[in-house]
Design an enzyme around this catalytic site. Structure first.
Site, short mmCIF file in Angstrom:
data_model
loop_
_atom_site.label_atom_id
_atom_site.label_comp_id
_atom_site.label_asym_id
_atom_site.label_seq_id
_atom_site.Cartn_x
_atom_site.Cartn_y
_atom_site.Cartn_z
N ASP A 1 6.96 3.92 3.43
CA ASP A 1 7.24 5.06 4.30
C ASP A 1 8.72 5.01 4.70
O ASP A 1 9.58 5.47 3.95
CB ASP A 1 6.28 5.01 5.49
CG ASP A 1 6.35 6.25 6.37
OD1 ASP A 1 7.12 7.17 6.04
OD2 ASP A 1 5.65 6.31 7.39
N ASP B 1 0.83 -1.21 0.00
CA ASP B 1 0.00 0.00 0.00
C ASP B 1 0.86 1.26 0.00
O ASP B 1 0.67 2.15 -0.81
CB ASP B 1 -0.98 0.00 1.19
CG ASP B 1 -0.30 -0.28 2.53
OD1 ASP B 1 0.94 -0.42 2.57
OD2 ASP B 1 -1.03 -0.38 3.54
P1 IMP Z 1 7.28 1.53 6.61
O1 IMP Z 1 7.69 0.21 7.23
O2 IMP Z 1 7.61 2.69 7.50
O3 IMP Z 1 7.74 1.72 5.19
O4 IMP Z 1 5.72 1.59 6.61
C1 IMP Z 1 4.99 0.74 5.88
C2 IMP Z 1 3.70 0.41 6.59
O5 IMP Z 1 3.28 1.42 7.54
C3 IMP Z 1 2.62 0.36 5.57
O6 IMP Z 1 2.48 -0.92 5.05
C4 IMP Z 1 1.40 0.83 6.31
O7 IMP Z 1 0.79 -0.27 6.94
C5 IMP Z 1 1.92 1.74 7.38
N1 IMP Z 1 1.81 3.17 6.98
C6 IMP Z 1 2.79 4.01 6.60
N2 IMP Z 1 2.32 5.22 6.30
C7 IMP Z 1 0.98 5.16 6.49
C8 IMP Z 1 -0.09 6.12 6.32
O8 IMP Z 1 0.08 7.28 5.92
N3 IMP Z 1 -1.33 5.67 6.62
C9 IMP Z 1 -1.59 4.41 7.06
N4 IMP Z 1 -0.63 3.48 7.21
C10 IMP Z 1 0.65 3.85 6.92
MG MG Z 2 0.72 -2.23 5.24
#
Ligand code: IMP
Ligand code: MG
Length: 190
Positions: free
Chosen positions: A112, A109
């Site tokens: 981040d 999705d």
């Molecule tokens: P990362 O591990 O920081 O790259 O984040 C990835 C996961 O964090 C995604 O798969 C989402 O589940 C969650 N996430 C990151 N940003 C958002 C957001 O803006 N809204 C909702 N979920 C988010």
């Molecule tokens: Mg996710």
């Protein structure tokens, strides 16, 4: 008794603004589906999504991909119900298919910090697939802790917390058709 009128979604009043409309998502899905179908022609493709945020995107994208492909799911979580990642990724479910020699396309999705995909890629590498590529709906413009090469991106967005189209805040909003920024009053602690 119901009078037949469609009830308004009460979550809509918690949105500050719509960032990406359902129509924009549909157009991009058509483009991504066509591109992936061309790139993976004749290859043993497996789409793997990450629970739970990726499942809406997976369901829509899969139906726009014309080459035969299998579907699988991995469970990963790093959020503890808030709007900031803890940075510690927990795998809650492994893939079920035998992935050796197959071409994996990870359908996520949002990218981040990159922690989640980094851990998931390491997990998948153990199975020795032929390739691992990433298709993410949203690519957040942030100073990423970990560099993750993304082959297909839906939309670039700013460093904002968004909901809808699979993305949640405290498990709600996943069923919204669009991608939107939450109003400050809808976030606990504000
Ligand atoms: P990362 O591990 O920081 O790259 O984040 C990835 C996961 O964090 C995604 O798969 C989402 O589940 C969650 N996430 C990151 N940003 C958002 C957001 O803006 N809204 C909702 N979920 C988010
Ligand atoms: Mg996710």
């Amino acid at each position: 008794m119901s009078n037949g009128a469609v009830p308004e979604n009460p979550l809509l009043k918690n949105l500050e603004r719509v960032l990406i409309t359902r129509e924009q998502i549909d157009v991009r899905l058509d483009e991504l589906g066509a591109q992936i179908s061309r790139d993976y022609e004749g290859q043993a493709l497996v789409l793997i999504s990450i629970l739970k945020g990726g499942i809406v995107f997976l369901a829509d994208l899969s139906r726009r991909i014309t080459v035969p492909h299998a579907l699988d799911l991995i469970g990963a979580t790093s959020y503890r119900g808030g709007t900031k990642t803890t940075g510690r990724v927990i795998i809650t479910k492994d893939a079920e298919l035998d992935l050796r020699g197959r071409h994996i396309l990870l359908v996520e999705d949002v990218l981040d910090t990159g922690h989640t995909l980094n851990v998931v890629i390491e997990l998948l590498r153990i199975q020795e697939p032929a390739s691992i590529e990433i298709c993410c709906l949203l690519d957040k413009k942030v100073d990423r802790a970990i560099r993750i090469p993304v082959k297909y991106t839906g939309f670039q967005i700013g460093d904002e917390f968004v909901v809808g189209y699979g993305l949640d805040y405290k498990e709600h909003y996943r069923n919204l058709d669009c991608i939107a920024v939450l109003a400050a009053h809808a976030i606990e602690g504000n």
